[in-house]
Design a protein around this motif. Structure first.
Motif, mmCIF file in Angstrom:
data_model
loop_
_atom_site.group_PDB
_atom_site.id
_atom_site.type_symbol
_atom_site.label_atom_id
_atom_site.label_comp_id
_atom_site.label_asym_id
_atom_site.label_seq_id
_atom_site.Cartn_x
_atom_site.Cartn_y
_atom_site.Cartn_z
ATOM 1 N N TRP A 231 0.854 -1.185 0.000
ATOM 2 C CA TRP A 231 0.000 0.000 0.000
ATOM 3 C C TRP A 231 0.886 1.229 0.000
ATOM 4 O O TRP A 231 1.802 1.350 0.821
ATOM 5 C CB TRP A 231 -0.897 0.019 1.231
ATOM 6 C CG TRP A 231 -2.085 -0.883 1.101
ATOM 7 C CD1 TRP A 231 -2.703 -1.285 -0.043
ATOM 8 C CD2 TRP A 231 -2.807 -1.496 2.168
ATOM 9 N NE1 TRP A 231 -3.762 -2.111 0.236
ATOM 10 C CE2 TRP A 231 -3.845 -2.257 1.592
ATOM 11 C CE3 TRP A 231 -2.672 -1.479 3.553
ATOM 12 C CZ2 TRP A 231 -4.756 -2.985 2.347
ATOM 13 C CZ3 TRP A 231 -3.575 -2.210 4.305
ATOM 14 C CH2 TRP A 231 -4.606 -2.940 3.713
ATOM 15 N N SER A 232 0.618 2.170 -0.910
ATOM 16 C CA SER A 232 1.460 3.356 -1.030
ATOM 17 C C SER A 232 0.613 4.607 -1.229
ATOM 18 O O SER A 232 -0.491 4.539 -1.774
ATOM 19 C CB SER A 232 2.422 3.221 -2.217
ATOM 20 O OG SER A 232 3.298 2.137 -2.040
ATOM 21 N N ARG A 233 1.173 5.717 -0.826
ATOM 22 C CA ARG A 233 0.482 6.998 -0.990
ATOM 23 C C ARG A 233 0.658 7.524 -2.412
ATOM 24 O O ARG A 233 1.668 7.274 -3.061
ATOM 25 C CB ARG A 233 0.994 8.020 0.023
ATOM 26 C CG ARG A 233 0.687 7.623 1.452
ATOM 27 C CD ARG A 233 0.941 8.739 2.438
ATOM 28 N NE ARG A 233 0.479 8.376 3.772
ATOM 29 C CZ ARG A 233 -0.780 8.480 4.187
ATOM 30 N NH1 ARG A 233 -1.699 8.956 3.358
ATOM 31 N NH2 ARG A 233 -1.129 8.118 5.406
ATOM 32 N N GLU A 234 -0.339 8.263 -2.846
ATOM 33 C CA GLU A 234 -0.406 8.728 -4.228
ATOM 34 C C GLU A 234 0.814 9.555 -4.634
ATOM 35 O O GLU A 234 1.278 9.487 -5.765
ATOM 36 C CB GLU A 234 -1.687 9.554 -4.415
ATOM 37 C CG GLU A 234 -1.977 9.973 -5.824
ATOM 38 C CD GLU A 234 -3.316 10.679 -5.924
ATOM 39 O OE1 GLU A 234 -4.120 10.302 -6.791
ATOM 40 O OE2 GLU A 234 -3.558 11.608 -5.129
ATOM 41 N N GLU A 235 1.344 10.350 -3.678
ATOM 42 C CA GLU A 235 2.438 11.257 -4.040
ATOM 43 C C GLU A 235 3.747 10.526 -4.349
ATOM 44 O O GLU A 235 4.637 11.094 -4.988
ATOM 45 C CB GLU A 235 2.653 12.296 -2.930
ATOM 46 C CG GLU A 235 2.908 11.711 -1.555
ATOM 47 C CD GLU A 235 1.640 11.550 -0.732
ATOM 48 O OE1 GLU A 235 1.755 11.512 0.503
ATOM 49 O OE2 GLU A 235 0.546 11.462 -1.333
ATOM 50 N N LYS A 263 0.124 0.637 -10.568
ATOM 51 C CA LYS A 263 -0.933 0.948 -9.613
ATOM 52 C C LYS A 263 -2.059 -0.042 -9.860
ATOM 53 O O LYS A 263 -2.693 -0.038 -10.909
ATOM 54 C CB LYS A 263 -1.401 2.390 -9.816
ATOM 55 C CG LYS A 263 -2.417 2.864 -8.821
ATOM 56 C CD LYS A 263 -2.554 4.387 -8.836
ATOM 57 C CE LYS A 263 -3.110 4.891 -10.155
ATOM 58 N NZ LYS A 263 -3.358 6.339 -10.120
ATOM 59 N N ARG A 270 -6.291 8.588 -1.754
ATOM 60 C CA ARG A 270 -4.877 8.855 -2.032
ATOM 61 C C ARG A 270 -3.946 7.716 -1.622
ATOM 62 O O ARG A 270 -2.731 7.897 -1.528
ATOM 63 C CB ARG A 270 -4.426 10.176 -1.375
ATOM 64 C CG ARG A 270 -5.206 11.388 -1.853
ATOM 65 C CD ARG A 270 -4.788 12.657 -1.126
ATOM 66 N NE ARG A 270 -3.412 12.992 -1.402
ATOM 67 C CZ ARG A 270 -2.990 13.665 -2.478
ATOM 68 N NH1 ARG A 270 -3.860 14.038 -3.389
ATOM 69 N NH2 ARG A 270 -1.725 13.943 -2.639
ATOM 70 N N ILE A 271 -4.507 6.538 -1.373
ATOM 71 C CA ILE A 271 -3.706 5.352 -1.050
ATOM 72 C C ILE A 271 -4.076 4.237 -2.025
ATOM 73 O O ILE A 271 -5.258 3.979 -2.261
ATOM 74 C CB ILE A 271 -3.920 4.887 0.397
ATOM 75 C CG1 ILE A 271 -3.476 5.979 1.379
ATOM 76 C CG2 ILE A 271 -3.148 3.602 0.680
ATOM 77 C CD1 ILE A 271 -3.731 5.655 2.830
ATOM 78 N N TYR A 272 -3.061 3.582 -2.587
ATOM 79 C CA TYR A 272 -3.296 2.573 -3.617
ATOM 80 C C TYR A 272 -2.552 1.282 -3.313
ATOM 81 O O TYR A 272 -1.501 1.284 -2.660
ATOM 82 C CB TYR A 272 -2.825 3.085 -4.989
ATOM 83 C CG TYR A 272 -3.668 4.214 -5.521
ATOM 84 C CD1 TYR A 272 -4.741 3.961 -6.368
ATOM 85 C CD2 TYR A 272 -3.394 5.534 -5.168
ATOM 86 C CE1 TYR A 272 -5.515 4.993 -6.855
ATOM 87 C CE2 TYR A 272 -4.165 6.571 -5.647
ATOM 88 C CZ TYR A 272 -5.234 6.296 -6.491
ATOM 89 O OH TYR A 272 -6.005 7.314 -6.962
#
Length: 282
Positions: A231-235, A263, A270-272
């Motif tokens: 799981w990662s943040r969009e930025e 993705k 904002r988390i993918y």
């Protein structure tokens, strides 16, 4: 037609924007169940939402609402039957193979069919592949069907219900000669296969990094592929995922090269869920 169009005029106009634009449909063209996530404001109208789903998707026999987050070691969630037949076991069809499961007992995401095909298309003839957190077997079966010349697919799953369905699905799809199912904890079972694999698939975004030591150790001495999910943040979608794999690889004397990043699906604002394909070499 979208279910929002069916609901227009039946629920307050200001709530239409809360009607989900997508939801899981698990099953076949003849018989399926829908699993929908509803905002609290829509709960008084949940049966109308179910009726709209029935109208748009004629194959749906039951509509369930997500009543909890995924929880526990087996990653299952509570479901509430809103309307329809009281069925939980279905046979899901994707890309020519069948996946039988009970939606209340196992983790399964129909939205990742494309991702399963993406991974399966990378497998080469003769490879030994490990699928950790194998569930009811969708990744293992996708690989076996896409690359019938694969050497062996080791599929490890800790949930006894999911394991039982995986064994059945292996037989249904006639890939018993390719897929070797293992019931148990990856931490305990993976060491049996150290230094044997060309490729390890880790399709568990929550906590898969805790099993990276086992994944890297399963690769042959010359290296191989790690397909790691996180799981990662969009930025910054991929930096942390690649770093986690690289650090473990370096401890065993491998060089890590990022060969692919994708993705996969949204998890929260904002988390993918992301996937990185990492090649490890000496």
């Amino acid at each position: 037609m979208h279910i929002r169009d069916v609901l227009r005029g039946k629920i307050p106009e200001d709530l239409l924007r809360l009607v989900p634009s997508s939801f899981d449909i698990i099953g076949s063209r003849e018989r399926a169940v829908a699993i929908v996530e509803l905002d609290d404001a829509l709960l008084p109208y949940k049966e109308l939402v179910a009726d709209a789903i029935f109208e748009v998707h004629k194959n749906v026999r039951a509509v369930y609402r997500k009543a909890s987050e995924r929880k526990g070691e087996y990653r299952v969630r509570e479901l509430e039957l809103i309307k329809g037949e009281n069925i939980t076991e279905v046979a899901h069809m994707e890309h020519g193979y069948k996946i039988k499961l009970d939606v209340t007992k196992v983790y399964f995401s129909p939205r990742e069919a494309t991702e399963r095909q993406r991974i399966a298309s990378q497998v080469k003839p003769g490879e030994t592949v490990m699928v950790m957190f194998a569930g009811v077997g969708p990744f293992a079966i996708a690989i076996a069907k896409k690359q019938p010349a694969v050497g062996k697919i080791i599929a490890i799953e800790i949930n006894p219900d999911a394991y039982s369905y995986m064994v059945e699905n292996i037989k249904i799809n006639k890939v018993e000669h390719l897929v070797y199912p293992v019931l148990g904890d990856v931490k305990i079972e993976a060491p049996r296969f150290f230094n044997q694999c060309d490729r390890v698939v880790m399709p568990l975004p929550k906590g898969a990094y805790l099993f990276l030591d086992e994944a890297v150790n399963c690769l042959k001495e010359t290296g191989g592929w790690i397909h790691f999910y996180h799981w990662s943040r969009e930025e910054d979608l991929f930096t942390e995922a690649f770093r986690l794999v690289s650090e473990v690889a370096r401890k065993r004397g491998f060089t890590a090269e990022l060969r692919g990043a994708r993705k996969v699906s949204p998890y929260a604002p904002r988390i993918y869920k992301v996937a990185v394909d990492v090649l490890l070499t000496k």
